[in-house]
Design a protein around this motif. Structure first.
Motif, mmCIF file in Angstrom:
data_model
loop_
_atom_site.group_PDB
_atom_site.id
_atom_site.type_symbol
_atom_site.label_atom_id
_atom_site.label_comp_id
_atom_site.label_asym_id
_atom_site.label_seq_id
_atom_site.Cartn_x
_atom_site.Cartn_y
_atom_site.Cartn_z
ATOM 1 N N MET A 83 -17.902 8.309 7.707
ATOM 2 C CA MET A 83 -17.457 7.879 6.388
ATOM 3 C C MET A 83 -16.033 7.351 6.402
ATOM 4 N N SER A 84 -15.568 6.886 7.547
ATOM 5 C CA SER A 84 -14.198 6.376 7.603
ATOM 6 C C SER A 84 -14.075 5.162 6.693
ATOM 7 N N ARG A 85 -12.920 5.033 6.043
ATOM 8 C CA ARG A 85 -12.728 3.994 5.031
ATOM 9 C C ARG A 85 -11.355 3.356 5.191
ATOM 10 N N ALA A 86 -11.344 2.044 5.195
ATOM 11 C CA ALA A 86 -10.073 1.320 5.302
ATOM 12 C C ALA A 86 -9.655 0.870 3.907
ATOM 13 N N ASP A 87 -8.443 1.237 3.499
ATOM 14 C CA ASP A 87 -7.936 0.817 2.197
ATOM 15 C C ASP A 87 -7.689 -0.688 2.187
ATOM 16 N N THR A 88 -8.067 -1.322 1.082
ATOM 17 C CA THR A 88 -7.891 -2.772 0.965
ATOM 18 C C THR A 88 -7.104 -3.155 -0.278
ATOM 19 N N TYR A 89 -6.668 -2.168 -1.048
ATOM 20 C CA TYR A 89 -5.982 -2.492 -2.286
ATOM 21 C C TYR A 89 -4.576 -3.041 -2.010
ATOM 22 N N VAL A 90 -4.101 -3.848 -2.964
ATOM 23 C CA VAL A 90 -2.715 -4.323 -2.919
ATOM 24 C C VAL A 90 -1.804 -3.296 -3.584
ATOM 25 N N ALA A 91 -2.332 -2.659 -4.628
ATOM 26 C CA ALA A 91 -1.589 -1.590 -5.303
ATOM 27 C C ALA A 91 -2.600 -0.602 -5.863
ATOM 28 N N LYS A 92 -2.169 0.632 -5.946
ATOM 29 C CA LYS A 92 -2.995 1.677 -6.532
ATOM 30 C C LYS A 92 -2.197 2.343 -7.631
ATOM 31 N N VAL A 93 -2.735 2.264 -8.854
ATOM 32 C CA VAL A 93 -2.061 2.816 -10.036
ATOM 33 C C VAL A 93 -2.864 4.017 -10.499
ATOM 34 N N GLY A 94 -2.368 5.212 -10.177
ATOM 35 C CA GLY A 94 -3.182 6.397 -10.429
ATOM 36 C C GLY A 94 -4.426 6.322 -9.577
ATOM 37 N N LYS A 95 -5.596 6.319 -10.213
ATOM 38 C CA LYS A 95 -6.854 6.194 -9.480
ATOM 39 C C LYS A 95 -7.383 4.765 -9.457
ATOM 40 N N HIS A 96 -6.720 3.861 -10.183
ATOM 41 C CA HIS A 96 -7.194 2.485 -10.257
ATOM 42 C C HIS A 96 -6.586 1.646 -9.138
ATOM 43 N N GLU A 97 -7.437 0.882 -8.457
ATOM 44 C CA GLU A 97 -6.975 0.016 -7.378
ATOM 45 C C GLU A 97 -6.934 -1.435 -7.840
ATOM 46 N N ILE A 98 -5.841 -2.111 -7.551
ATOM 47 C CA ILE A 98 -5.727 -3.557 -7.769
ATOM 48 C C ILE A 98 -6.085 -4.224 -6.450
ATOM 49 N N SER A 99 -7.227 -4.878 -6.426
ATOM 50 C CA SER A 99 -7.752 -5.428 -5.177
ATOM 51 C C SER A 99 -7.020 -6.700 -4.779
ATOM 52 N N GLN A 100 -7.180 -7.065 -3.511
ATOM 53 C CA GLN A 100 -6.610 -8.321 -3.035
ATOM 54 C C GLN A 100 -7.209 -9.508 -3.785
ATOM 55 N N GLN A 101 -8.499 -9.402 -4.116
ATOM 56 C CA GLN A 101 -9.159 -10.487 -4.842
ATOM 57 C C GLN A 101 -8.557 -10.659 -6.236
ATOM 58 N N ASP A 102 -8.345 -9.533 -6.941
ATOM 59 C CA ASP A 102 -7.743 -9.612 -8.279
ATOM 60 C C ASP A 102 -6.314 -10.162 -8.197
ATOM 61 N N PHE A 103 -5.573 -9.711 -7.197
ATOM 62 C CA PHE A 103 -4.185 -10.164 -7.049
ATOM 63 C C PHE A 103 -4.134 -11.659 -6.760
ATOM 64 N N GLN A 104 -4.973 -12.130 -5.827
ATOM 65 C CA GLN A 104 -4.985 -13.556 -5.518
ATOM 66 C C GLN A 104 -5.461 -14.377 -6.707
ATOM 67 N N GLY A 105 -6.407 -13.815 -7.476
ATOM 68 C CA GLY A 105 -6.858 -14.511 -8.678
ATOM 69 C C GLY A 105 -5.736 -14.702 -9.677
ATOM 70 N N ARG A 106 -4.911 -13.653 -9.864
ATOM 71 C CA ARG A 106 -3.789 -13.765 -10.779
ATOM 72 C C ARG A 106 -2.763 -14.768 -10.245
ATOM 73 N N MET A 107 -2.512 -14.735 -8.939
ATOM 74 C CA MET A 107 -1.573 -15.687 -8.347
ATOM 75 C C MET A 107 -2.052 -17.118 -8.568
ATOM 76 N N ASN A 108 -3.339 -17.354 -8.383
ATOM 77 C CA ASN A 108 -3.883 -18.703 -8.555
ATOM 78 C C ASN A 108 -3.779 -19.156 -10.010
ATOM 79 N N GLU A 109 -4.050 -18.240 -10.946
ATOM 80 C CA GLU A 109 -3.947 -18.588 -12.358
ATOM 81 C C GLU A 109 -2.518 -19.008 -12.713
ATOM 82 N N LEU A 110 -1.550 -18.232 -12.261
ATOM 83 C CA LEU A 110 -0.154 -18.552 -12.557
ATOM 84 C C LEU A 110 0.272 -19.843 -11.864
ATOM 85 N N ARG A 111 -0.225 -20.052 -10.635
ATOM 86 C CA ARG A 111 0.106 -21.270 -9.901
ATOM 87 C C ARG A 111 -0.400 -22.504 -10.664
ATOM 88 N N GLN A 112 -1.634 -22.432 -11.136
ATOM 89 C CA GLN A 112 -2.201 -23.560 -11.887
ATOM 90 C C GLN A 112 -1.474 -23.770 -13.212
#
Length: 634
Positions: A35-64
Motif C-alpha cells: 500500500m505504499s503511496r507517493a504524495d502528488t499534491y502541491v499543497a495540503k490544507v488540513g486534510k484537503h490536497e491541492i493537486s498538481q492538476q488543479d494548480f496548473q489549471g489555475r496557472m493556465n487560467e491566470l495566464r490566459q
C-alpha cells in the motif's frame, strides 16, 4: 525468523508474544509493502490536497486572463518564476481555508444565487437576456458541462461568502468618518522661500578630475549592447484563404450540428422557498416541511404571487411574486428540474426538497423548442467556416515554420524556401527595444536570450498577436562598449559642477534652517540669501498651484506649538532648496461635506476595513490549520 524464535521460546507467554508478532506482520507490515503511496499534491490544507492538476489549471487560467488584458506587453515567463507560482498557490490555499470555514460554520451558497450569477454573465446573453443555447454552446467549447460550471461558480461565490458577510457586519462610525475628513480636508497656512542656487567654492573642473570621475562611473557612459535581427513572420491576415465553402458544404455542416440551432423547451416558473437551515435538526426539518405543506395546500394560481411575497425565503424573487422567468432543463438543480418537468401548465407542485430547502413550484407556461432553418443560419455558418479555415491555415503555416526552423536551427533559409515567406531584417536595437517587431517585449526578450544571442540558434515561435507570430535569429551583434572620454568630457564636467552646486545648496539650506529654529525672522533669513518669502493661506493636500515637494512636506510637519511655526529645508529636486514654515493648521469644516460624499466614503471605508478583517481571519485560519507546501511539485 519466526521458526527460529519458536525453537528458542516455550510456555504460554511465548505463544502470546509470537501471536502478536504474526498479527503485526500480517496486517501492518505487509500493508507497508503493498500500500505504499507517493504524495502528488502541491499543497495540503488540513486534510484537503491541492493537486498538481488543479494548480496548473489555475496557472493556465491566470495566464490566459493576463494575456488577454495586457496584450503584447504580457510576459509569459513571469509565470515560471517561483515567486509568482507561490503567490498563486497562496491564493488557492486562502480559498480552501475559506471553504473549510464555510463548511464548519454552516455557510452555503443558495442555488438561486448561482442561477442569478450565471444569468447575469454577458457572454451567455442574447439581446440582454440569458440564452440557454448560447450557454451550452460556450460551455461545450470549454469542455465543461452545466454541472461542472455551476460547481465552479458555487466554489467562487463560496470563497466570497465570508468576506461579504464581514463587509456587511463592518461598522464605520460617524466619528471615524469625521476624523478621516478632518485629516483629508485640513488646511495649512504656509510660508516658503525658494533659495537661489549658490556658486560652488571651486568653479573650475580639471581634466584630471574629469578623467577620475569617468573611470569611477564608467557604467554610466556605455553604449548599450545592440542586435539586429533576421525574421520570418506568419500573419493570418496576409495568408491567402482557401476557397469559400459551397452551400452544399454549409448544408452538410448544418445537418451535423442542427442541435446547436434548436431552441430548447422553456418553462415559465414561479416558486415559494421555505428555507431549511444548514445542519438543521430533525425538528427544524419537520417544521420547515409543515410550513411548506401548509403553503402548498393554500396555493392557487390566483394567490400564488401574494403567498410568495408574503412567505418565500428567496429574497431575489419574492418581490416579483416568486417569478423565476423562463427556465430550461439543466439550469437548475436535479430535484427542481425533475419537479418542473413533471408539472403540466397551470399546476402547482407539492413541496420539493432541494439544496436550498422546500420549494413549491407553479408552472405558468410552456414554450416549445423551435429549430432555426438553414436560411436563417447560413451566414453564421459561413462566417464560422471562414474563420475556422483561416485559423487552420494560420496554425498549419505557423506549425510548419516552427518545425522547420527547429530542425534547421542555424538558418532561416530552409523555412523561407519551404513556406514561400520572405526573410526580413530589423535595424539595430538595444534591450530597451526598437521599431517594428523590436518594439514587442517578447521579441526583445527572445533576441537577448541565451539560446538566440549566445548560442546563435533560431528562436522558438514568438507570438505577436492571436494570428501573428515570428521566428527570429541574430543577424548582427554589437557588444556594449564605453563611450570615448572625449565624447563625454564636457558632460562629465557639467555633472561635477552641478554636484558641487547641489552640495553647496544643501549646506546653505541647513545653515539657514538652523537660524530659523533659533528664532530669527523668516523674511530676514531669506533676504540674506537673496530670496523672497511667499505666504499661502489655506493650503490643502491637493493643490496644483504649489510645488508638490513643498505641499507634501507641509503636511508632514507637526502642528505649530506655542504659536511658533514648524520649519523644514526642502530639496526641490532640481539642485535648489527651499525654506518652508507651517504657520497655522485649520481643521475641516465638516458642515460643508454633502451627505452623498459621506455615504460614498462610508462604503469605501467599510470595504477597506472589511478587507483588513478578512486578511486577519485568513491569518487566523492559517495559524490553526496544518499547511504543507511541496515547492518541488509546483
Amino acid at each position: 525468523m519466526l521458526q527460529a524464535m519458536r525453537n528458542k521460546m516455550h510456555g504460554w507467554p511465548s505463544i502470546i508474544l509470537l501471536g502478536v508478532c504474526v498479527f503485526a506482520v500480517a496486517f501492518f507490515g505487509i500493508e507497508g509493502y503493498i500500500m505504499s503511496r507517493a504524495d502528488t499534491y502541491v499543497a495540503k490544507v488540513g486534510k484537503h490536497e491541492i493537486s498538481q492538476q488543479d494548480f496548473q489549471g489555475r496557472m493556465n487560467e491566470l495566464r490566459q486572463q493576463l494575456s488577454a488584458e495586457q496584450g503584447d506587453s504580457f510576459d509569459p515567463d513571469a509565470f515560471e518564476k517561483p515567486d509568482m507560482k507561490l503567490k498563486v498557490l497562496d491564493g488557492m490555499i486562502d480559498q480552501q481555508l475559506l471553504l473549510k470555514a464555510n463548511e464548519d460554520w454552516g455557510v452555503r451558497v443558495p442555488d438561486q444565487a448561482i442561477r442569478d450569477y450565471i444569468a447575469a454573465i454577458p457572454a451567455f446573453q442574447v439581446n440582454g437576456q440569458f440564452d440557454a443555447n448560447t450557454y451550452r454552446t460556450l460551455l461545450a467549447e470549454q469542455r465543461k458541462t452545466p454541472d461542472m460550471f455551476q460547481d465552479d461558480i458555487r466554489a467562487s461565490l463560496a470563497t466570497q461568502a465570508l468576506p461579504n458577510a464581514i463587509n456587511a457586519s463592518t461598522i464605520v462610525t460617524d466619528a471615524e468618518i469625521d476624523h478621516f475628513l478632518d485629516l483629508r480636508m485640513q488646511r495649512r497656512d504656509i510660508s516658503y522661500a525658494v533659495l537661489p542656487k549658490p556658486q560652488p567654492a571651486d568653479g573650475k573642473v580639471t581634466d584630471a578630475q574629469i578623467e577620475a570621475y569617468y573611470k569611477a562611473h564608467l557604467a554610466d557612459y556605455m553604449d548599450p549592447e545592440q542586435v539586429s535581427l533576421q525574421y520570418i513572420e506568419v500573419n493570418g491576415a496576409q495568408l491567402k484563404p482557401d476557397a469559400a465553402p459551397s452551400d452544399a458544404d454549409l448544408m452538410k455542416r448544418y445537418d451535423s450540428e442542427k442541435q446547436r440551432f434548436v431552441q430548447p423547451e422553456q418553462r415559465q416558473v414561479s416558486h415559494i422557498l421555505v428555507n431549511v437551515p444548514a445542519n438543521a435538526t430533525p425538528d427544524q426539518q419537520k417544521a420547515a416541511l409543515a410550513k411548506a405543506d401548509k403553503i402548498a395546500a393554500e396555493a392557487t394560481p390566483e394567490n400564488f404571487a401574494k403567498l410568495a411575497a408574503q412567505d418565500s425565503d428567496d429574497l431575489g424573487s419574492k418581490r416579483q411574486g416568486g417569478d423565476l422567468g423562463l427556465l430550461q432543463k439543466g439550469v437548475t438543480n436535479a430535484a427542481f428540474d425533475a419537479a418542473m418537468s413533471a408539472l403540466k401548465k397551470g399546476e402547482i407542485s407539492k413541496p420539493v426538497l432541494t439544496p436550498d430547502g422546500y420549494d413549491i413550484l407553479w408552472l405558468r407556461d410552456i414554450r416549445s423548442g423551435e429549430a432555426k432553418s438553414f436560411a436563417e443560419v447560413r451566414d453564421q455558418l459561413l462566417a464560422e467556416a471562414t474563420t475556422g479555415d483561416k485559423d487552420r491555415k494560420y496554425n498549419e503555416v505557423a506549425g510548419k515554420l516552427s518545425d522547420t526552423t527547429y530542425q534547421n536551427p542555424s538558418s532561416l533559409e530552409p523555412a523561407a524556401q519551404a513556406l514561400g515567406l520572405p526573410i526580413k531584417t530589423t535595424p539595430l536595437f538595444s534591450r530597451n527595444g526598437g521599431q517594428g517587431i523590436a518594439a514587442n517585449p517578447k521579441v526583445v526578450k527572445a533576441a537577448f536570450g541565451n539560446d538566440v544571442l549566445a548560442q546563435g540558434n533560431n528562436s522558438n515561435l514568438v507570438e505577436l498577436g492571436n494570428d501573428d507570430a515570428v521566428v527570429i535569429r541574430v543577424a548582427k551583434h554589437v557588444p556594449a562598449a564605453a563611450k570615448p572620454l572625449a565624447q563625454v568630457h564636457d558632460e562629465i564636467g557639467k555633472t561635477i559642477l552641478d554636484q558641487r552646486i547641489a552640495d553647496a545648496a544643501k549646506q546653505q539650506a541647513d545653515s539657514l534652517l538652523a537660524r530659523l529654529r533659533k528664532g530669527e525672522a523668516m523674511a530676514a533669513v531669506a533676504a540674506s540669501a537673496n530670496a523672497s518669502v511667499k505666504n499661502v493661506a489655506g493650503v490643502v493636500r491637493v493643490q496644483p498651484d504649489l510645488p508638490a515637494t513643498l505641499r507634501d512636506q507641509a503636511f508632514l510637519l507637526p502642528h505649530p506649538a506655542d504659536g511658533k511655526p514648524q520649519y523644514a529645508a526642502v530639496d526641490m529636486h532640481d539642485g535648489s532648496y527651499a525654506l518652508l514654515a507651517v504657520d497655522k493648521v485649520q481643521g475641516a469644516d465638516l458642515s460643508k461635506v454633502p451627505p452623498g460624499q459621506r455615504d460614498t466614503l462610508r462604503q469605501q471605508m467599510t470595504q477597506a476595513y472589511g478587507a483588513v478583517a478578512t486578511e486577519e481571519l485568513i491569518k487566523s485560519l492559517r495559524s490553526s490549520t496544518e499547511i504543507k507546501i511541496a515547492k518541488d511539485r509546483m
